[in-house]
Scaffold this motif. Structure first.
Motif, PDB file in Angstrom:
ATOM      1  N   GLY A  41      60.712 -76.813   6.335  1.00 58.43           N
ATOM      2  CA  GLY A  41      61.213 -75.523   5.888  1.00 58.43           C
ATOM      3  C   GLY A  41      62.241 -75.682   4.793  1.00 58.43           C
ATOM      4  O   GLY A  41      62.726 -76.774   4.519  1.00 58.43           O
ATOM      5  N   THR A  42      62.564 -74.578   4.174  1.00 59.64           N
ATOM      6  CA  THR A  42      63.586 -74.570   3.132  1.00 59.64           C
ATOM      7  C   THR A  42      64.901 -74.120   3.760  1.00 59.64           C
ATOM      8  O   THR A  42      64.915 -73.179   4.558  1.00 59.64           O
ATOM      9  N   PRO A  43      66.014 -74.775   3.402  1.00 59.41           N
ATOM     10  CA  PRO A  43      67.294 -74.376   4.003  1.00 59.41           C
ATOM     11  C   PRO A  43      67.791 -73.022   3.494  1.00 59.41           C
ATOM     12  O   PRO A  43      68.518 -72.332   4.187  1.00 59.41           O
ATOM     13  N   ALA A  44      67.380 -72.654   2.298  1.00 56.56           N
ATOM     14  CA  ALA A  44      67.789 -71.374   1.711  1.00 56.56           C
ATOM     15  C   ALA A  44      66.610 -70.857   0.888  1.00 56.56           C
ATOM     16  O   ALA A  44      65.676 -71.606   0.579  1.00 56.56           O
ATOM     17  N   PRO A  45      66.623 -69.598   0.514  1.00 55.54           N
ATOM     18  CA  PRO A  45      65.525 -69.078  -0.314  1.00 55.54           C
ATOM     19  C   PRO A  45      65.440 -69.815  -1.651  1.00 55.54           C
ATOM     20  O   PRO A  45      66.452 -70.166  -2.254  1.00 55.54           O
ATOM     21  N   LEU A  46      64.218 -70.065  -2.101  1.00 54.20           N
ATOM     22  CA  LEU A  46      63.977 -70.677  -3.407  1.00 54.20           C
ATOM     23  C   LEU A  46      63.615 -69.579  -4.398  1.00 54.20           C
ATOM     24  O   LEU A  46      62.818 -68.690  -4.089  1.00 54.20           O
ATOM     25  N   VAL A  47      64.198 -69.655  -5.584  1.00 53.97           N
ATOM     26  CA  VAL A  47      63.948 -68.634  -6.605  1.00 53.97           C
ATOM     27  C   VAL A  47      62.737 -69.054  -7.419  1.00 53.97           C
ATOM     28  O   VAL A  47      62.623 -70.182  -7.877  1.00 53.97           O
ATOM     29  N   TYR A  48      61.811 -68.107  -7.561  1.00 56.09           N
ATOM     30  CA  TYR A  48      60.581 -68.345  -8.313  1.00 56.09           C
ATOM     31  C   TYR A  48      60.422 -67.221  -9.318  1.00 56.09           C
ATOM     32  O   TYR A  48      60.457 -66.039  -8.961  1.00 56.09           O
ATOM     33  N   ASN A  49      60.233 -67.565 -10.612  1.00 58.09           N
ATOM     34  CA  ASN A  49      60.053 -66.567 -11.654  1.00 58.09           C
ATOM     35  C   ASN A  49      58.554 -66.360 -11.849  1.00 58.09           C
ATOM     36  O   ASN A  49      57.854 -67.249 -12.297  1.00 58.09           O
ATOM     37  N   ASP A  50      58.082 -65.180 -11.511  1.00 61.86           N
ATOM     38  CA  ASP A  50      56.680 -64.831 -11.689  1.00 61.86           C
ATOM     39  C   ASP A  50      56.493 -64.281 -13.103  1.00 61.86           C
ATOM     40  O   ASP A  50      57.002 -63.207 -13.434  1.00 61.86           O
ATOM     41  N   LYS A  51      55.786 -65.009 -13.951  1.00 60.13           N
ATOM     42  CA  LYS A  51      55.628 -64.628 -15.361  1.00 60.13           C
ATOM     43  C   LYS A  51      54.689 -63.434 -15.528  1.00 60.13           C
ATOM     44  O   LYS A  51      54.819 -62.677 -16.475  1.00 60.13           O
ATOM     45  N   PHE A  52      53.758 -63.256 -14.604  1.00 63.98           N
ATOM     46  CA  PHE A  52      52.816 -62.146 -14.735  1.00 63.98           C
ATOM     47  C   PHE A  52      53.529 -60.812 -14.573  1.00 63.98           C
ATOM     48  O   PHE A  52      53.327 -59.878 -15.352  1.00 63.98           O
ATOM     49  N   TYR A  53      54.376 -60.710 -13.509  1.00 69.01           N
ATOM     50  CA  TYR A  53      55.085 -59.463 -13.255  1.00 69.01           C
ATOM     51  C   TYR A  53      56.458 -59.437 -13.916  1.00 69.01           C
ATOM     52  O   TYR A  53      57.095 -58.376 -14.005  1.00 69.01           O
TER      53      TYR A  53
END
Length: 188
Positions: free
Chosen positions: A141-153
């Motif tokens: 699991g991830t210890p904290a939320p991971l930021v992901y940049n969605d280029k489509f939206y």
């Protein structure tokens, strides 16, 4: 004085290593992938092979490979032999022993060889066992939320991941060569 101590160590070590060993897998816990080979010492008060040198396997010793494991025999240069089939095997490429029928000359040559190295055995050999069954319930699991940049939206998303997975070693030789650190006999 050091010469006498080295000769006594060479003679004592040679006699202690004359005995044949019975080597089997150490304890496999739930997440253990590599377990050391454990020589059986005394059995209900019988047997006297408890004082042999570390890293010496005598000729004629038996290696018992349990179901779903692979036995690796290591020497100073790396992997010497791999046994993937369960059963009992006799080891014939180890320390020469009078008890294994190698002759009395093997005793004197072993003492002489050890004497030149201060009483220590020249070769180091040991057995390790690789667990070939599926290891289940490994949490991730991830210890904290991971930021992901969605280029489509064109938005940033925060992603969390957690769960369990299972692993299984399918090629034990490749696993040992690529993932197990050098000189390690236990790995979880």
């Amino acid at each position: 004085m050091a010469i006498i101590k080295a000769f006594a160590g060479a003679l004592g070590g040679t006699f202690a290593d004359l005995w044949k060993d019975i080597i089997t897998a150490g304890r496999f816990d739930e997440y253990v992938v590599v377990a050391p080979g454990v020589p059986r010492g005394a059995n209900n008060g019988r047997g006297s092979n408890e004082y042999g040198s570390e890293g010496v396997i005598s000729n004629g010793s038996h290696i018992y490979v349990p179901e779903n494991t692979a036995a690796f025999i290591f020497s100073e240069s790396g992997i010497e032999n791999v046994i993937t089939e369960p059963g009992g095997y006799e080891y014939r490429d180890g320390e020469k022993s009078v008890l294994a029928g190698d002759g009395i000359g093997s005793l004197f040559s072993s003492v002489a060889s050890r004497f030149t190295f201060g009483g220590q055995p020249v070769e180091t050999k040991y057995v390790a066992f690789v667990n070939l069954r599926e290891i289940r319930g490994i949490k991730f699991g991830t210890p904290a939320p991971l930021v992901y940049n969605d280029k489509f939206y064109g938005v940033d998303l925060e992603i969390r991941a957690r769960g369990t997975m299972s692993l299984k070693v399918t090629d034990p030789v490749r696993f040992v060569r690529n993932y197990v650190p050098a000189n390690v006999t236990s790995y979880a």
